[in-house]
Design an enzyme around this catalytic site. Structure first.
Site, PDB file in Angstrom:
ATOM      1  N   GLY A 118       0.832  -1.188   0.000  1.00  0.00           N
ATOM      2  CA  GLY A 118       0.000   0.000   0.000  1.00  0.00           C
ATOM      3  C   GLY A 118       0.871   1.244   0.000  1.00  0.00           C
ATOM      4  O   GLY A 118       1.983   1.229   0.539  1.00  0.00           O
ATOM      5  N   GLN A 151       3.249   9.918   0.745  1.00  0.00           N
ATOM      6  CA  GLN A 151       4.530   9.209   0.942  1.00  0.00           C
ATOM      7  C   GLN A 151       5.498   9.454  -0.214  1.00  0.00           C
ATOM      8  O   GLN A 151       6.678   9.108  -0.114  1.00  0.00           O
ATOM      9  CB  GLN A 151       4.293   7.708   1.100  1.00  0.00           C
ATOM     10  CG  GLN A 151       3.561   7.324   2.378  1.00  0.00           C
ATOM     11  CD  GLN A 151       3.347   5.826   2.475  1.00  0.00           C
ATOM     12  OE1 GLN A 151       2.354   5.310   2.023  1.00  0.00           O
ATOM     13  NE2 GLN A 151       4.304   5.129   3.053  1.00  0.00           N
ATOM     14  N   CYS A 174       5.625   0.012   7.173  1.00  0.00           N
ATOM     15  CA  CYS A 174       5.342   1.185   6.343  1.00  0.00           C
ATOM     16  C   CYS A 174       6.599   1.540   5.552  1.00  0.00           C
ATOM     17  O   CYS A 174       7.695   1.593   6.125  1.00  0.00           O
ATOM     18  CB  CYS A 174       4.940   2.352   7.248  1.00  0.00           C
ATOM     19  SG  CYS A 174       4.576   3.872   6.362  1.00  0.00           S
ATOM     20  N   LEU A 175       6.426   1.812   4.270  1.00  0.00           N
ATOM     21  CA  LEU A 175       7.582   2.165   3.444  1.00  0.00           C
ATOM     22  C   LEU A 175       8.237   3.462   3.922  1.00  0.00           C
ATOM     23  O   LEU A 175       9.415   3.691   3.654  1.00  0.00           O
ATOM     24  CB  LEU A 175       7.158   2.290   1.973  1.00  0.00           C
ATOM     25  CG  LEU A 175       6.792   0.964   1.295  1.00  0.00           C
ATOM     26  CD1 LEU A 175       6.149   1.207  -0.063  1.00  0.00           C
ATOM     27  CD2 LEU A 175       8.015   0.071   1.154  1.00  0.00           C
ATOM     28  N   HIS A 202      -4.631   1.939   7.334  1.00  0.00           N
ATOM     29  CA  HIS A 202      -3.249   2.437   7.435  1.00  0.00           C
ATOM     30  C   HIS A 202      -3.028   3.566   6.422  1.00  0.00           C
ATOM     31  O   HIS A 202      -2.466   4.626   6.757  1.00  0.00           O
ATOM     32  CB  HIS A 202      -2.288   1.271   7.187  1.00  0.00           C
ATOM     33  CG  HIS A 202      -0.834   1.631   7.163  1.00  0.00           C
ATOM     34  ND1 HIS A 202       0.062   1.191   8.117  1.00  0.00           N
ATOM     35  CD2 HIS A 202      -0.090   2.380   6.293  1.00  0.00           C
ATOM     36  CE1 HIS A 202       1.262   1.660   7.841  1.00  0.00           C
ATOM     37  NE2 HIS A 202       1.204   2.378   6.731  1.00  0.00           N
ATOM     38  N   GLU A 203      -3.479   3.352   5.177  1.00  0.00           N
ATOM     39  CA  GLU A 203      -3.246   4.355   4.122  1.00  0.00           C
ATOM     40  C   GLU A 203      -4.102   5.600   4.326  1.00  0.00           C
ATOM     41  O   GLU A 203      -3.647   6.718   4.073  1.00  0.00           O
ATOM     42  CB  GLU A 203      -3.476   3.739   2.735  1.00  0.00           C
ATOM     43  CG  GLU A 203      -2.587   2.549   2.395  1.00  0.00           C
ATOM     44  CD  GLU A 203      -1.094   2.792   2.613  1.00  0.00           C
ATOM     45  OE1 GLU A 203      -0.637   3.942   2.517  1.00  0.00           O
ATOM     46  OE2 GLU A 203      -0.381   1.805   2.907  1.00  0.00           O
ATOM     47  N   HIS A 206      -2.503   7.949   6.619  1.00  0.00           N
ATOM     48  CA  HIS A 206      -1.486   8.794   5.966  1.00  0.00           C
ATOM     49  C   HIS A 206      -2.119  10.075   5.408  1.00  0.00           C
ATOM     50  O   HIS A 206      -1.520  11.146   5.463  1.00  0.00           O
ATOM     51  CB  HIS A 206      -0.829   8.054   4.800  1.00  0.00           C
ATOM     52  CG  HIS A 206       0.318   7.162   5.191  1.00  0.00           C
ATOM     53  ND1 HIS A 206       1.466   7.640   5.766  1.00  0.00           N
ATOM     54  CD2 HIS A 206       0.494   5.819   5.060  1.00  0.00           C
ATOM     55  CE1 HIS A 206       2.307   6.635   5.980  1.00  0.00           C
ATOM     56  NE2 HIS A 206       1.739   5.515   5.571  1.00  0.00           N
TER      57      HIS A 206
HETATM   58  C1  Y12 Z   1       0.007  -4.496   7.054  1.00  0.00           C
HETATM   59  C2  Y12 Z   1       1.110  -4.388   6.304  1.00  0.00           C
HETATM   60  C3  Y12 Z   1       1.321  -3.217   5.600  1.00  0.00           C
HETATM   61  C4  Y12 Z   1       0.410  -2.186   5.622  1.00  0.00           C
HETATM   62  C5  Y12 Z   1       0.561  -0.883   4.896  1.00  0.00           C
HETATM   63  C6  Y12 Z   1       1.445  -0.866   3.724  1.00  0.00           C
HETATM   64  N1  Y12 Z   1       2.813  -1.055   4.102  1.00  0.00           N
HETATM   65  C7  Y12 Z   1       3.740  -1.555   3.265  1.00  0.00           C
HETATM   66  O1  Y12 Z   1       3.439  -1.815   2.128  1.00  0.00           O
HETATM   67  C8  Y12 Z   1       5.102  -1.741   3.812  1.00  0.00           C
HETATM   68  C9  Y12 Z   1       6.077  -2.229   3.081  1.00  0.00           C
HETATM   69  C10 Y12 Z   1       7.445  -2.428   3.531  1.00  0.00           C
HETATM   70  C11 Y12 Z   1       8.367  -2.955   2.635  1.00  0.00           C
HETATM   71  C12 Y12 Z   1       9.701  -3.141   2.993  1.00  0.00           C
HETATM   72  O2  Y12 Z   1      10.597  -3.680   2.111  1.00  0.00           O
HETATM   73  C13 Y12 Z   1      11.443  -2.841   1.380  1.00  0.00           C
HETATM   74  O3  Y12 Z   1      11.466  -1.658   1.587  1.00  0.00           O
HETATM   75  C14 Y12 Z   1      12.249  -3.484   0.336  1.00  0.00           C
HETATM   76  C15 Y12 Z   1      10.105  -2.835   4.264  1.00  0.00           C
HETATM   77  O4  Y12 Z   1      11.443  -3.169   4.567  1.00  0.00           O
HETATM   78  C16 Y12 Z   1      12.335  -2.255   5.005  1.00  0.00           C
HETATM   79  O5  Y12 Z   1      12.000  -1.146   5.223  1.00  0.00           O
HETATM   80  C17 Y12 Z   1      13.713  -2.721   5.220  1.00  0.00           C
HETATM   81  C18 Y12 Z   1       9.209  -2.312   5.176  1.00  0.00           C
HETATM   82  C19 Y12 Z   1       7.865  -2.097   4.813  1.00  0.00           C
HETATM   83  C20 Y12 Z   1      -0.654  -2.321   6.422  1.00  0.00           C
HETATM   84  C21 Y12 Z   1      -0.842  -3.489   7.095  1.00  0.00           C
HETATM   85 CO    CO Z   2       2.529   3.624   5.622  1.00  0.00          CO
END
Ligand code: Y12
Ligand code: CO
Length: 174
Positions: A45, A50, A95-96, A137-138, A141
């Site tokens: 997401g 962001q 969260c990214l 979550h989004e 934001h």
């Molecule tokens: C549950 C899970 C996620 C959400 C909201 C959306 N969040 C994400 O999409 C998070 C992604 C994410 C990806 C990562 O991987 C990379 O950056 C390659 C990450 O890893 C690092 O930061 C090292 C962390 C998060 C809502 C509910």
């Molecule tokens: Co986020």
């Protein structure tokens, strides 16, 4: 459009996103540019704030059971509004914009959300489980809120300490 992820503690993440009134090529270009950023960083997401665009725009691509994220499952939401919510779910969120940190967060299990698509058509979606969590979550934001704001005082303090250390390590390794 060249976009990059804004990371905590950048103040721009605290901005309140503005309602989208014009559904034009600029909006479509933003949505099209957000998608590769999200999938290339293993995101499920992403909200426009962001990537430093304070517009009520978010995208979601929930993985299937085999972990695949086909583009056919992409959901684009403009001006989303939760109209019904009930139940409780605890899910480990990430969260990214807050890299390398994951924490259990309590949210509504079932929601109904009204939104517009990229062509301004009005839609309604009922969601539960991970999709419901990701939408909440989004939408947070869009209101300048992060999942770390929901941590207890003690957990938040621990997070700030760990995160500062992580940023310092990142700086010295570059
Ligand atoms: C549950 C899970 C996620 C959400 C909201 C959306 N969040 C994400 O999409 C998070 C992604 C994410 C990806 C990562 O991987 C990379 O950056 C390659 C990450 O890893 C690092 O930061 C090292 C962390 C998060 C809502 C509910
Ligand atoms: Co986020």
């Amino acid at each position: 459009m060249n976009l990059s992820i804004v990371e905590y503690p950048d103040k721009r993440l605290r901005e309140k996103s503005k309602k989208v009134e014009v559904f034009n090529k600029e909006l479509h270009d933003l949505l099209d540019a957000m998608y590769p950023i999200m999938v290339n960083t293993n995101g499920i997401g992403l909200a426009a704030i962001q990537v430093a665009h304070a517009k009520q725009v978010l995208i979601l691509n929930i993985p299937e059971e085999d972990g695949e994220q086909p583009i056919e499952n992409l959901i684009e939401m403009i001006n989303p509004l939760i109209t019904q919510k009930d139940g409780e779910i605890i899910y480990q969120e990430g969260c990214l914009s807050v890299p390398s940190f994951y924490e259990d967060i309590t949210r509504f299990e079932n929601i109904t959300v009204n939104f517009q698509d990229r062509d301004a058509n009005t839609k309604t979606l009922e969601a539960n489980g991970l999709l419901s969590v990701a939408i909440q979550h989004e939408i947070d934001h869009l209101n300048g809120m992060l999942f770390i704001d929901k941590l207890s005082y003690a957990r938040r303090k621990k997070f700030e300490k760990e995160y500062k250390r992580m940023l310092k390590e990142k700086k010295t390794s570059n």
